[in-house]
Each structure stands twice: as structure tokens, then as C-alpha cells.
Design a protein around this motif. Structure first.
Motif, PDB file in Angstrom:
ATOM      1  N   LYS A  64       0.830  -1.210   0.000  1.00 21.62           N
ATOM      2  CA  LYS A  64       0.000   0.000   0.000  1.00 21.62           C
ATOM      3  C   LYS A  64       0.860   1.255   0.000  1.00 21.62           C
ATOM      4  O   LYS A  64       1.814   1.375   0.765  1.00 21.62           O
ATOM      5  N   GLY A  65       0.523   2.164  -0.894  1.00 25.08           N
ATOM      6  CA  GLY A  65       1.270   3.406  -1.009  1.00 25.08           C
ATOM      7  C   GLY A  65       2.484   3.320  -1.913  1.00 25.08           C
ATOM      8  O   GLY A  65       3.091   4.341  -2.240  1.00 25.08           O
ATOM      9  N   ARG A  66       2.845   2.096  -2.326  1.00 25.52           N
ATOM     10  CA  ARG A  66       4.014   1.928  -3.192  1.00 25.52           C
ATOM     11  C   ARG A  66       3.641   1.378  -4.564  1.00 25.52           C
ATOM     12  O   ARG A  66       4.240   1.741  -5.570  1.00 25.52           O
ATOM     13  N   PHE A  67       2.673   0.466  -4.614  1.00 27.31           N
ATOM     14  CA  PHE A  67       2.267  -0.170  -5.865  1.00 27.31           C
ATOM     15  C   PHE A  67       0.889   0.341  -6.281  1.00 27.31           C
ATOM     16  O   PHE A  67       0.045   0.646  -5.435  1.00 27.31           O
ATOM     17  N   THR A  68       0.678   0.394  -7.600  1.00 25.96           N
ATOM     18  CA  THR A  68      -0.624   0.781  -8.131  1.00 25.96           C
ATOM     19  C   THR A  68      -1.040  -0.204  -9.213  1.00 25.96           C
ATOM     20  O   THR A  68      -0.281  -0.443 -10.161  1.00 25.96           O
ATOM     21  N   ILE A  69      -2.235  -0.760  -9.064  1.00 31.92           N
ATOM     22  CA  ILE A  69      -2.770  -1.658 -10.078  1.00 31.92           C
ATOM     23  C   ILE A  69      -3.781  -0.893 -10.920  1.00 31.92           C
ATOM     24  O   ILE A  69      -4.529  -0.044 -10.408  1.00 31.92           O
ATOM     25  N   SER A  70      -3.794  -1.182 -12.218  1.00 33.94           N
ATOM     26  CA  SER A  70      -4.758  -0.559 -13.117  1.00 33.94           C
ATOM     27  C   SER A  70      -5.056  -1.542 -14.241  1.00 33.94           C
ATOM     28  O   SER A  70      -4.352  -2.548 -14.391  1.00 33.94           O
ATOM     29  N   ARG A  71      -6.079  -1.254 -15.018  1.00 34.95           N
ATOM     30  CA  ARG A  71      -6.393  -2.145 -16.133  1.00 34.95           C
ATOM     31  C   ARG A  71      -7.021  -1.357 -17.272  1.00 34.95           C
ATOM     32  O   ARG A  71      -7.629  -0.308 -17.064  1.00 34.95           O
ATOM     33  N   ASP A  72      -6.865  -1.918 -18.463  1.00 38.01           N
ATOM     34  CA  ASP A  72      -7.494  -1.395 -19.663  1.00 38.01           C
ATOM     35  C   ASP A  72      -8.445  -2.485 -20.147  1.00 38.01           C
ATOM     36  O   ASP A  72      -7.993  -3.490 -20.719  1.00 38.01           O
ATOM     37  N   ASN A  73      -9.731  -2.312 -19.906  1.00 34.57           N
ATOM     38  CA  ASN A  73     -10.696  -3.354 -20.254  1.00 34.57           C
ATOM     39  C   ASN A  73     -10.764  -3.603 -21.757  1.00 34.57           C
ATOM     40  O   ASN A  73     -10.994  -4.726 -22.198  1.00 34.57           O
ATOM     41  N   ALA A  74     -10.573  -2.550 -22.553  1.00 32.04           N
ATOM     42  CA  ALA A  74     -10.630  -2.704 -24.007  1.00 32.04           C
ATOM     43  C   ALA A  74      -9.493  -3.590 -24.518  1.00 32.04           C
ATOM     44  O   ALA A  74      -9.629  -4.258 -25.539  1.00 32.04           O
ATOM     45  N   LYS A  75      -8.380  -3.565 -23.793  1.00 25.23           N
ATOM     46  CA  LYS A  75      -7.217  -4.361 -24.197  1.00 25.23           C
ATOM     47  C   LYS A  75      -7.058  -5.633 -23.363  1.00 25.23           C
ATOM     48  O   LYS A  75      -6.088  -6.369 -23.551  1.00 25.23           O
ATOM     49  N   ASN A  76      -7.975  -5.880 -22.437  1.00 23.22           N
ATOM     50  CA  ASN A  76      -7.867  -7.043 -21.536  1.00 23.22           C
ATOM     51  C   ASN A  76      -6.483  -7.108 -20.888  1.00 23.22           C
ATOM     52  O   ASN A  76      -5.862  -8.174 -20.818  1.00 23.22           O
ATOM     53  N   THR A  77      -6.020  -5.969 -20.439  1.00 23.96           N
ATOM     54  CA  THR A  77      -4.671  -5.871 -19.898  1.00 23.96           C
ATOM     55  C   THR A  77      -4.705  -5.274 -18.493  1.00 23.96           C
ATOM     56  O   THR A  77      -5.436  -4.310 -18.246  1.00 23.96           O
ATOM     57  N   VAL A  78      -3.893  -5.847 -17.616  1.00 17.61           N
ATOM     58  CA  VAL A  78      -3.752  -5.333 -16.267  1.00 17.61           C
ATOM     59  C   VAL A  78      -2.305  -4.909 -16.072  1.00 17.61           C
ATOM     60  O   VAL A  78      -1.382  -5.521 -16.627  1.00 17.61           O
ATOM     61  N   TYR A  79      -2.117  -3.846 -15.313  1.00 16.81           N
ATOM     62  CA  TYR A  79      -0.796  -3.279 -15.084  1.00 16.81           C
ATOM     63  C   TYR A  79      -0.502  -3.233 -13.581  1.00 16.81           C
ATOM     64  O   TYR A  79      -1.411  -3.151 -12.761  1.00 16.81           O
ATOM     65  N   LEU A  80       0.778  -3.248 -13.260  1.00 23.05           N
ATOM     66  CA  LEU A  80       1.203  -3.056 -11.879  1.00 23.05           C
ATOM     67  C   LEU A  80       2.404  -2.117 -11.896  1.00 23.05           C
ATOM     68  O   LEU A  80       3.465  -2.489 -12.404  1.00 23.05           O
ATOM     69  N   GLN A  81       2.217  -0.920 -11.389  1.00 25.25           N
ATOM     70  CA  GLN A  81       3.313   0.025 -11.260  1.00 25.25           C
ATOM     71  C   GLN A  81       3.882  -0.117  -9.848  1.00 25.25           C
ATOM     72  O   GLN A  81       3.151   0.047  -8.860  1.00 25.25           O
ATOM     73  N   MET A  82       5.163  -0.430  -9.780  1.00 29.44           N
ATOM     74  CA  MET A  82       5.827  -0.678  -8.500  1.00 29.44           C
ATOM     75  C   MET A  82       6.872   0.394  -8.255  1.00 29.44           C
ATOM     76  O   MET A  82       7.821   0.532  -9.038  1.00 29.44           O
ATOM     77  N   ASN A  83       6.688   1.158  -7.193  1.00 31.68           N
ATOM     78  CA  ASN A  83       7.628   2.216  -6.810  1.00 31.68           C
ATOM     79  C   ASN A  83       8.234   1.909  -5.450  1.00 31.68           C
ATOM     80  O   ASN A  83       7.718   1.077  -4.702  1.00 31.68           O
ATOM     81  N   SER A  84       9.314   2.587  -5.128  1.00 29.42           N
ATOM     82  CA  SER A  84       9.984   2.415  -3.832  1.00 29.42           C
ATOM     83  C   SER A  84      10.225   0.935  -3.528  1.00 29.42           C
ATOM     84  O   SER A  84       9.935   0.453  -2.429  1.00 29.42           O
TER      85      SER A  84
END
Length: 121
Positions: free
Chosen positions: A64-84
Motif C-alpha cells: 500500500k502506497g508503493r504499488f498501483t494496479i490498473s487495467r485497460d478493459n478494451a485491451k484485456n490488460t492489467v498493469y502493476l506500477q511498483m515504486n519504492s
């Protein structure tokens, strides 16, 4: 047939950032939930973050506070941005998708092959 293809892993110094992506393809009608898990050597696989089709998110306390999950439903893609990033974040990261192939079909949970993330100086 469904495929989940992950990309973006690698080696990063402590405090650095990495972005992971996971694209689902194949016989997919809809995807409800998508998530990221990780497994370190000698440890069980654990939830990192998950996201619903509507964008609601869940995070493990340790990211929490370091990683961010997101998704693009049109592309059926999920992302994970990992910081710190920390050395203890070192693990194989797996994505999964909770999907249906037809509107009336059974829901399946499918896993990607995993991508290695190493945090080391």
C-alpha cells in the motif's frame, strides 16, 4: 484457448521502480477480476493487488502506497506500477484473470507464466 502474457520484470536497485503488464488474449467474452500475486523462494504465493472490471482495487498491506494496479478493459490488460521497491519485493510475479468465454459459460481462473522481479544493489 486463453493466454496471459506478462512483461516488464527485471533487476532494479532498492528504491527504484518497475512496471509490469499482463495481456489476456484468446477465447474471452469478459473478464471480471484481474490480479497480481507473487511468490518468493521458499514462500507461498501471496496476493499483491487485484482489480475488478469496474476499477475497484485491493492491495496487500505490504505494498500500500508503493504499488498501483490498473487495467485497460478494451485491451484485456492489467498493469502493476511498483515504486519504492525493496529487496523483500524480490519474487516471481504472476497475473491472473477471472474470465468467461461465453455469456452463459463457466467462469475460469487463469494464470500467467510469471515474470521475475529482483530488487538488489
Amino acid at each position: 484457448q486463453v493466454q496471459l502474457v506478462e512483461s516488464g520484470g527485471g533487476l532494479v536497485h532498492p528504491g527504484g521502480s518497475l512496471g509490469l503488464s499482463c495481456a489476456a488474449s484468446g477465447s474471452i467474452f469478459s473478464i471480471a477480476n484481474m490480479g497480481w500475486y507473487r511468490q518468493a523462494p521458499g514462500k507461498e504465493r501471496e496476493l499483491v493487488a487485484a482489480i475488478t472490471s469496474g476499477g475497484s482495487t485491493t492491495y496487500a498491506d505490504f505494498v500500500k502506497g508503493r504499488f498501483t494496479i490498473s487495467r485497460d478493459n478494451a485491451k484485456n490488460t492489467v498493469y502493476l506500477q511498483m515504486n519504492s521497491l525493496k529487496p523483500e519485493d524480490t519474487a516471481v510475479y504472476y497475473c491472473n484473470a477471472d474470465y468467461k468465454s461465453t455469456p452463459w459459460g463457466t467462469r475460469y481462473l487463469y494464470w500467467g507464466q510469471g515474470t521475475q522481479v529482483t530488487v538488489s544493489s
